[in-house]
Scaffold this active site. Structure first.
Site, PDB file in Angstrom:
ATOM      1  CG  ASP A 265      -1.822   1.128   1.732  1.00  0.00           C
ATOM      2  OD1 ASP A 265      -2.954   1.134   0.479  1.00  0.00           O
ATOM      3  OD2 ASP A 265      -1.643   1.647   1.754  1.00  0.00           O
TER       4      ASP A 265
ATOM      5  CD  GLU B 256      -2.269   2.746  -3.440  1.00  0.00           C
ATOM      6  OE1 GLU B 256      -4.148   2.834  -3.749  1.00  0.00           O
ATOM      7  OE2 GLU B 256      -1.536   2.343  -2.460  1.00  0.00           O
TER       8      GLU B 256
HETATM    9  C1  NOJ Z   1      -4.641   3.108  -0.436  1.00  0.00           C
HETATM   10  C2  NOJ Z   1      -6.050   2.188   0.413  1.00  0.00           C
HETATM   11  O1  NOJ Z   1      -6.605   1.875  -1.314  1.00  0.00           O
HETATM   12  C3  NOJ Z   1      -6.572   3.785   0.224  1.00  0.00           C
HETATM   13  O2  NOJ Z   1      -8.202   2.863   0.711  1.00  0.00           O
HETATM   14  C4  NOJ Z   1      -5.885   4.350   1.654  1.00  0.00           C
HETATM   15  O3  NOJ Z   1      -6.748   5.005   2.450  1.00  0.00           O
HETATM   16  C5  NOJ Z   1      -4.681   4.488   1.652  1.00  0.00           C
HETATM   17  N1  NOJ Z   1      -3.727   3.784   1.294  1.00  0.00           N
HETATM   18  C6  NOJ Z   1      -4.344   5.153   3.139  1.00  0.00           C
HETATM   19  O4  NOJ Z   1      -4.523   4.342   3.604  1.00  0.00           O
END
Ligand code: NOJ
Ligand code: CA
Length: 806
Positions: free
Chosen positions: A215, A257
């Site tokens: 993430d 991501e």
């Molecule tokens: C990426 C995630 O996809 C999203 O849902 C989240 O709010 C942010 N990271 C921050 O944690």
């Protein structure tokens, strides 16, 4: 029809190290999928019960959104303990069972490794804020005495946050956060942080997970004078995570991501030594732009700008996910355009994006939904389906944050859409009751029942995608026909060439493709297996209806023709014994390869255009007690795109002269050869005179042939029962085999063998029987008997009808 051979391979072996390239990923939140204990929150036990659904859909990998303990202020991305399961979703034991059941179905599992930040309730942060400035414990996070540092760094959640710094009273300092203020960023300049995260990763690897979505990885490291995104130091951290992963387990993947421009995202592949996969964030909004503008430019342009990536890497493609449809990676004009088209209601907007699901974004247009999914499944990369989009679920943007796209999965029209039996007010989020997407209409059960539903279409397209490696591993080459409303490209891998043609417009289009280099090839439309006209040197003209799409597999002309006509006889390595033929490994050979190919050549097999999922021989009663007596195989055929069918296939083994006689008189009746010195064949017993007599006798003499779940029972008509002296005489198979097989006995009796077996009343039999035995009507062939399959708790199934000539 396509045979999908469902060979069971251990997950470790399937696809080798590059398995993720052939994967079809399904993204879901455990809390949103199925609630087993009726507390209003989905859980691992509920998800485990739904694994068959996911397996049947055809997906190969599940990506689970965060399921760790969390205050839940960022839907679980605010983690307070990396090593445990959120008790709302079950126990570690439930998780282990889920993993076991997933593996049993060859489903892989990717989980979240949220490495950029924790919740402010994580013990690491609680300890840090209490610890002395400059101490090691304090430095697990990024602190500052002023909020004026790193001012060139953008604020991502601009609807909720004003700054990336938040003042902490107990620490008497500001802490750094790229997302919500309750999510302090970890400090990767502290080696202990890196070590702790690696330990977390290993723990979940020990539990069997196949990979991690990393993430928010562009933001790991901060440096003065930069915008703090994609820094070389951040890449160095990711390379070290990859090295730790590879050293610990093979076959596991990292999915980046990184919501960045193409060149910046592709940096996260490194030299094949960072992430295995990365989301193609810039492509996604441009797919929506292309269909809105009815022009292929946004797609072809962004893919042209996308750098080549290392061979051991793959893009991850998606249409929607749990977040807003992000418009960070488009120009200001493009963003305005997207808002104007897709978010006319201001409620639909959040941060720099649109919080809507796939179906509502496309105004619930089935054609557009199919078209976008066709692109998802044919462009280079691994497709990701967001849960619920396979049935066209709606959303509810009044729910705040991005929760409108995170409502419970809709299983049926029961209470709470079959998601939970809790009091509806107890659900973690309300079910969608928007009239257009109401759960009473939009649910899995309804879609299962309707073969024309989106769900069935998704199953077909997934199955088809899996048939061609060109989609998952092949190269991409755009064709640029004059008509810009048509997007056309080639996907090629080894001997496969697929031509994808898509009409982005709501009106019919005609297009000329330059396929001259394939002159002599024949395009086969893959869903119907219809051959289109051969390609010549001149432009190839295709017409497309509104939002229509084609996948053509190019075949060499000679091959195309020959393959469809010539039936090469397979060989079974087995003794010539019918009663053991379905034992051990031979059953798999027969069910997975030989019979699917054989029935395809039979006139009576009516589902040639369907995509076969599975074939099983479920019954094999013998017609007599002799060792090699013919047997009645009941073959159950299930499809990706249609209801299951059962066919009657009487079989027999013949050797020597008898075998040669069948080869001469009825070569099409031969199913396989049996290995051995003497010519020995397995064939359709209808072509055997002895079998035909046995059938006749079975009916008139009320014989019973014992099966596994039921029996075949002869039922003579009244007249036959009274006259036991009927001579059956010579028999023959009537030519022109149609959907059933007919036999004639001494010109006196007809025997019809029904090939496709239907449960319950057979109108043919009922009417003839009534006319003969009740109405004494003598102008039609009289009812002389039937052969029925009788099994517990249901009406008999008629297998044969015997009639006497008037
Ligand atoms: C990426 C995630 O996809 C999203 O849902 C989240 O709010 C942010 N990271 C921050 O944690
Ligand atoms: Ca629950």
């Amino acid at each position: 029809m396509n045979v999908i051979t469902d060979i069971k391979v251990s997950p470790q072996l399937a696809g080798g190290e590059l398995w993720f390239k052939d994967a079809i990923i399904y993204q879901l939140h455990v809390k949103a999928f199925a609630d087993s204990n009726n507390d209003g929150i989905g859980d691992f036990a509920g998800l485990t019960e739904k694994l068959d659904y996911l397996h049947d859909l055809g997906v190969t990998t599940l990506w689970l959104l965060p399921f760790y303990p969390s205050p839940g202020r960022d839907d679980g991305y605010d983690i307070s303990d990396y090593r445990r399961i959120n008790p709302d979703f079950g126990t570690m034991q439930d998780f282990r069972r889920f993993m076991q059941e997933a593996k049993r179905r060859n489903l892989r599992v990717i989980t979240e490794l949220v490495i950029n930040h924790t919740s402010d309730e994580h013990s690491w942060f609680k300890r840090a804020r209490r610890s002395k400035p400059g101490s090691d414990a304090r430095n697990w996070y990024v602190w500052s005495d002023t909020d004026q540092r790193y001012l060139d760094t953008r604020v991502i959640f601009k609807d909720t946050e004003k700054s990336n710094w938040t003042w902490d009273q107990s620490a008497n300092a500001f802490y750094w956060h790229r997302f919500f203020s309750h999510q302090p960023d970890l400090n990767y300049d502290n080696p202990r942080v890196f070590r702790a995260i690696v330990q977390v990763m290993k723990k979940w690897l020990d539990l069997g997970v196949d990979g991690f979505r990393l993430d928010a990885i562009p933001y790991l490291i901060e440096r003065d004078g930069t915008n703090n995104e994609n820094l070389p130091e951040t890449h160095a951290i990711i390379r070290r995570i990859r090295a730790e992963l590879d050293a610990y387990r093979s076959d596991k993947v990292l999915l980046a991501e990184a919501n960045q421009w193409p060149e910046d995202v592709s940096d996260y592949f490194g030299n094949g030594d960072e992430c295995h996969m990365a989301y193609h964030f810039p492509l996604m909004p441009r797919i929506y732009m292309a269909i809105a503008q009815e022009d292929r430019f946004p797609i072809s342009d962004i893919l042209r700008q996308t750098p080549d990536i290392p061979n051991n890497c793959q893009w991850a493609l998606f249409l929607r996910n749990h977040d807003e449809l992000t418009l960070e990676m488009v120009t200001d004009e493009e963003r305005d355009y997207m808002y104007r088209v897709y978010a006319t209601d201001p409620h639909a907007r959040i941060n720099l994006g649109i919080r809507r699901r796939l179906a509502p974004l496309l105004a619930n247009s089935r054609r557009k939904i199919e078209l976008l999914n066709t692109l998802l499944f044919s462009m280079p990369g691994t497709p990701i389906i967001y849960y619920g989009d396979e049935i066209g679920m709606g959303d509810n943007f009044y729910l705040g944050d991005r929760n409108g796209c995170r409502t419970p999965m809709q299983w049926s029209s029961d209470r709470n859409a079959g998601f939970s039996r809790a009091n509806p007010q107890q659900l973690y989020l309300p079910i969608t009751i928007d009239p257009e997407y109401h759960y009473e209409a939009v649910n899995v059960e309804n879609h299962q029942k309707n073969l024309s539903s989106l769900l069935w279409w998704m199953r077909r397209v997934i199955a088809m995608r899996k048939n061609f490696k060109a989609f998952s591993r092949g190269s991409l080459e755009f064709l640029y026909p004059d008509n810009a409303k048509v997007l056309a490209f080639l996907r090629r891998y080894e001997k496969e060439t697929i031509v994808v043609v898509v009409n982005l417009s709501r009106f019919a289009q005609s297009v000329e493709l330059d396929l001259s280099r394939f002159a002599g090839c024949v395009p086969m439309e893959v869903f119907s297996r219809n051959l289109f006209r051969p390609i010549k040197k001149s432009p190839y003209v295709i017409t497309l209806g509104p939002h229509a799409y084609y996948w053509f597999a190019l075949q060499a002309q000679t091959n195309g023709r020959r393959v469809s006509k010539k039936h090469v006889l397979p060989t079974i390595n087995a003794p010539a014994e019918l009663h053991t033929l379905l034992d051990d490994g031979r059953r798999a050979q027969l069910e997975q390869a030989i019979l699917p190919n054989y029935i395809q050549t039979c006139r009576w097999f009516g589902s040639k255009a369907r995509t076969l999922r599975d074939l099983k021989v479920v019954e094999q009663p013998a017609v007599s007690s002799e060792t090699n007596a013919a047997r009645f195989w009941f073959v159950v055929v299930s499809y990706v795109d249609g209801p299951t069918e059962t066919y009657a296939l009487p079989v027999k083994i013949a050797s020597g002269n008898a075998a040669r006689a069948v080869s001469r008189s009825a070569p099409h009746a031969i199913i396989a050869r049996l290995a051995g010195a003497e010519e020995t064949i397995l064939y359709d017993a209808v072509w055997d005179a002895e079998f035909r007599s046995q059938l006749f006798e079975a009916i008139v003499q009320r014989q019973i042939m014992k099966g596994r779940a039921g029996d075949l029972v002869g039922v003579p008509g009244k007249a036959m029962a009274a006259d036991s002296s009927v001579a059956l005489g010579k028999s023959q198979v009537l030519g022109g085999e149609q959907s059933n097989s007919s036999m004639l006995f001494d010109n006196k009796f007809f025997l019809k063998l029904y090939r496709k077996l239907e449960d319950g009343v057979n109108p043919d039999v009922e009417i003839t029987r009534f006319l003969t035995e009740r109405a004494n009507f003598s102008n039609v062939p009289a009812f002389a008997g039937a052969l029925e399959y009788r099994h517990e708790k249901s009406e008999p199934t008629v297998v044969c009808l015997l009639q006497a000539r008037p």
